[in-house]
Design a protein around this motif. Structure first.
Motif, short mmCIF file in Angstrom:
data_model
loop_
_atom_site.label_atom_id
_atom_site.label_comp_id
_atom_site.label_asym_id
_atom_site.label_seq_id
_atom_site.Cartn_x
_atom_site.Cartn_y
_atom_site.Cartn_z
N MET A 1 3.97 -29.49 -28.20
CA MET A 1 5.35 -29.07 -28.22
C MET A 1 5.46 -27.78 -27.41
O MET A 1 4.68 -26.85 -27.58
N LEU A 2 6.45 -27.72 -26.54
CA LEU A 2 6.70 -26.54 -25.73
C LEU A 2 7.49 -25.52 -26.53
O LEU A 2 8.44 -25.86 -27.21
N MET A 3 7.09 -24.28 -26.42
CA MET A 3 7.79 -23.21 -27.12
C MET A 3 8.70 -22.49 -26.12
O MET A 3 8.26 -22.18 -25.02
N SER A 4 9.90 -22.21 -26.52
CA SER A 4 10.84 -21.49 -25.66
C SER A 4 10.70 -20.00 -25.90
O SER A 4 10.45 -19.56 -27.02
N SER A 5 10.85 -19.20 -24.84
CA SER A 5 10.80 -17.75 -25.02
C SER A 5 12.20 -17.16 -25.09
O SER A 5 12.37 -15.96 -25.02
N ARG A 6 13.19 -17.99 -25.27
CA ARG A 6 14.56 -17.50 -25.42
C ARG A 6 14.71 -16.83 -26.78
O ARG A 6 14.14 -17.27 -27.77
N ASP A 7 15.46 -15.75 -26.78
CA ASP A 7 15.72 -14.98 -27.99
C ASP A 7 14.45 -14.45 -28.64
O ASP A 7 14.37 -14.30 -29.86
N ARG A 8 13.46 -14.15 -27.82
CA ARG A 8 12.22 -13.54 -28.31
C ARG A 8 11.99 -12.23 -27.58
O ARG A 8 12.24 -12.12 -26.38
N ILE A 9 11.46 -11.27 -28.30
CA ILE A 9 11.12 -9.99 -27.69
C ILE A 9 9.80 -10.16 -26.94
O ILE A 9 8.82 -10.62 -27.52
N ALA A 10 9.80 -9.78 -25.69
CA ALA A 10 8.59 -9.83 -24.88
C ALA A 10 7.75 -8.59 -25.15
O ALA A 10 8.26 -7.55 -25.54
#
Length: 70
Positions: free
Chosen positions: A1-10
């Motif tokens: 499953m691919l994880m999205s980096s949207r709405d995540r703090i880098a």
């Protein structure tokens, strides 16, 4: 499953003129104002303190605080 980096703090490592992404995300939080800064809009940071800033004014404020503390 691919994880999205949207709405995540880098998590970033700040370098002269650029930064390296250590943990994927789409934004960071300003160290002074806690404002959300999209990575594509990130222009100000401290290499010494490894902190991002939302504006030049926030950067100057952080420098002043660091000078008083140091």
């Amino acid at each position: 499953m691919l994880m999205s980096s949207r709405d995540r703090i880098a998590r970033l490592h700040y370098l002269p003129y650029s930064f390296r992404v250590l943990k994927a995300g789409d934004h960071v939080l300003c160290a002074v104002t806690d404002a959300r800064i999209p990575l594509q809009d990130l222009r100000y940071w401290s290499i010494a303190r490894q902190e991002p800033y939302a504006s030049a004014q926030a950067s100057v404020e952080a420098e002043r605080k660091a000078a008083k503390a140091g």
